[in-house]
Enzyme design. Structure first.
Site, PDB file in Angstrom:
ATOM      1  N   ARG A   1       0.417  -1.451   0.074  1.00 24.41           N
ATOM      2  CA  ARG A   1      -0.179   0.086  -0.401  1.00 24.41           C
ATOM      3  C   ARG A   1       1.105   1.484  -0.079  1.00 24.41           C
ATOM      4  O   ARG A   1       1.946   1.572   0.339  1.00 24.41           O
ATOM      5  CB  ARG A   1      -1.520   0.332   1.637  1.00 24.41           C
ATOM      6  CG  ARG A   1      -1.892  -0.880   1.450  1.00 24.41           C
ATOM      7  CD  ARG A   1      -2.976  -0.129  -0.015  1.00 24.41           C
ATOM      8  NE  ARG A   1      -3.935  -1.313   0.255  1.00 24.41           N
ATOM      9  CZ  ARG A   1      -4.704  -2.607  -0.686  1.00 24.41           C
ATOM     10  NH1 ARG A   1      -3.506  -2.091  -1.414  1.00 24.41           N
ATOM     11  NH2 ARG A   1      -6.073  -2.881  -0.450  1.00 24.41           N
TER      12      ARG A   1
ATOM     13  N   GLU B   1      -3.036   7.961  -4.386  1.00 29.79           N
ATOM     14  CA  GLU B   1      -3.139   6.880  -5.407  1.00 29.79           C
ATOM     15  C   GLU B   1      -4.662   7.664  -6.020  1.00 29.79           C
ATOM     16  O   GLU B   1      -5.597   7.655  -5.132  1.00 29.79           O
ATOM     17  CB  GLU B   1      -3.501   5.902  -4.986  1.00 29.79           C
ATOM     18  CG  GLU B   1      -3.061   4.589  -6.494  1.00 29.79           C
ATOM     19  CD  GLU B   1      -3.272   3.187  -5.206  1.00 29.79           C
ATOM     20  OE1 GLU B   1      -2.590   2.909  -4.504  1.00 29.79           O
ATOM     21  OE2 GLU B   1      -3.878   2.661  -5.377  1.00 29.79           O
TER      22      GLU B   1
ATOM     23  N   HIS C   1      -1.577   0.368  -9.860  1.00 32.98           N
ATOM     24  CA  HIS C   1      -2.135  -0.757  -8.186  1.00 32.98           C
ATOM     25  C   HIS C   1      -2.927  -2.063  -9.346  1.00 32.98           C
ATOM     26  O   HIS C   1      -3.656  -2.568  -9.427  1.00 32.98           O
ATOM     27  CB  HIS C   1      -3.287  -0.091  -7.575  1.00 32.98           C
ATOM     28  CG  HIS C   1      -3.369  -0.945  -6.729  1.00 32.98           C
ATOM     29  ND1 HIS C   1      -4.218   0.299  -5.643  1.00 32.98           N
ATOM     30  CD2 HIS C   1      -3.542  -2.420  -6.152  1.00 32.98           C
ATOM     31  CE1 HIS C   1      -4.416  -1.027  -5.116  1.00 32.98           C
ATOM     32  NE2 HIS C   1      -3.700  -1.816  -5.133  1.00 32.98           N
TER      33      HIS C   1
END
Ligand code: DGY
Length: 353
Positions: free
Chosen positions: A261, A290, A308
């Protein structure tokens, strides 16, 4: 399974945020009517509330922020099935109180994510993206002995931060490449933790036997590794776990890989390490803000970027959706889903739902 459900009309409206294969979406009809909310961009709280305010069940993914405000504004909500292993987008504490059952998808994405982490490691280490750009842009004039030199895998040391399912899958790949493996677990971080503080458990012995992997403090892992790969979840304890101190501990030739993450890393500190040449490069699939990516990272040729997609193989994305759908069907058939994150509320949940 689900005889009671099949013989009575379904009445738990379900909202699927994002895409789920059609056959799996149809299976949910035995629980309740299904509505789809597709999105290319992250939705705002208000957009989620507008779509979910009548739903009893929501199927979510990492960009869908299920905040206390969303939970409060969705009074019928009794279950959230997250199509990911990470669930830092969901306020689990508020879910407990309601009670809202929450599930995730552990175990089905370990190999795909470790494959991708290793792909980033190789791409950054052997400068694959730079090489591709070099050829496409017409700069290649002929063989040169020192053109785009990278770093070797065999004989180098990989440091794995977070040796869970994905971390250990990464370690198995590293073993195949002849790398020395060092790792730390959640309890081993913090400047004050020394190698001598670490007490090995059964898993550590297994990994030592199987992979020759050595557990040590995070400080030692960062100091000894040529490649550092992050595999820990994001939570209050791991927020910005890797910051200026940690980048300062890494070797100047270190390649840093993050498929966990973005918020586990202080992105400003990462940018400073890249811009200042404190580490050799990075392979990044996740980012602090993000889908926004810091300018320094966008411009750095020694950083390989991805949007991602760590778990994004066809097989794995299907398995993730299937795992979420199965969790919903199990729960409404009166069986605790094996992947429920708050199993302890199940009895209370059954009465309440
Ligand atoms: C996860 O599972 O947490 C990934 O980030 C989404 O694929």
């Amino acid at each position: 399974m689900g005889r009671a459900i099949l013989s009575s009309p379904p009445f738990y409206p379900i909202l699927i945020i994002g895409k789920v294969p059609e056959d799996l979406g149809q299976r949910l009809a035995q629980v309740g009517p299904v509505t789809y909310l597709d999105r290319n961009e992250s939705l705002s709280e208000d957009e989620i509330i507008a779509a979910a305010c009548k739903a009893h069940v929501i199927l979510t993914e990492p960009p869908d922020r299920i905040t206390p405000r969303v939970i409060e504004a969705c009074p019928n909500l009794v279950m959230i099935a997250q199509r990911a292993v990470g669930y830092d987008n969901i306020d689990l504490q508020d879910c407990q109180a309601r009670p809202i059952l929450v599930s995730n998808t552990p175990g089905v994405l370990d190999n795909a994510t470790a494959d991708f982490a290793f792909a980033l490691l190789l791409a950054a280490g052997r400068r694959v993206v730079e090489a591709d750009n070099y050829v496409r842009s017409g700069q290649w004039l002929g063989f040169e002995n020192d053109l785009l030199l990278g770093t070797e895998m065999t004989g180098s040391t990989i440091g794995i931060v977070g040796m869970g399912r994905i971390g250990s899958a990464m370690a198995r790949r590293a073993r195949g490449f002849g790398m020395r493996i060092v790792y730390c677990r959640a309890a081993d971080s913090g400047a004050q933790i020394k190698d001598s503080d670490i007490v090995l458990d059964e898993k550590d012995h297994k990994w030592r036997e199987e992979l020759g992997a050595e557990r040590m403090s995070m400080t030692s892992v960062l100091q000894q590794s040529d490649y550092v790969s992050l595999h820990c979840p994001h939570n209050k304890q791991t927020e910005k776990l890797i910051g200026a101190r940690e980048f300062g501990l890494m070797k100047p030739n270190c390649i840093f890989v993050n498929t966990a993450r973005g918020k586990v890393v202080d992105e400003d500190a990462l940018c400073a390490a890249i811009a200042g040449g404190k580490i050799r490069g990075a392979g990044l699939d996740v980012f602090y803000h993000e889908p926004l990516v810091s300018d320094v990272l966008l411009k750095a040729p020694n950083v390989v970027l991805a949007p991602h997609i760590g778990s994004a193989s066809e097989e794995t994305r299907y398995a993730m959706a299937e795992s979420a759908v199965n969790a919903v069907i199990s729960a409404f058939a009166g069986k605790v889903p094996h992947n429920a994150l708050n199993k302890e509320i199940f009895e209370r949940w059954q009465e309440h739902k």
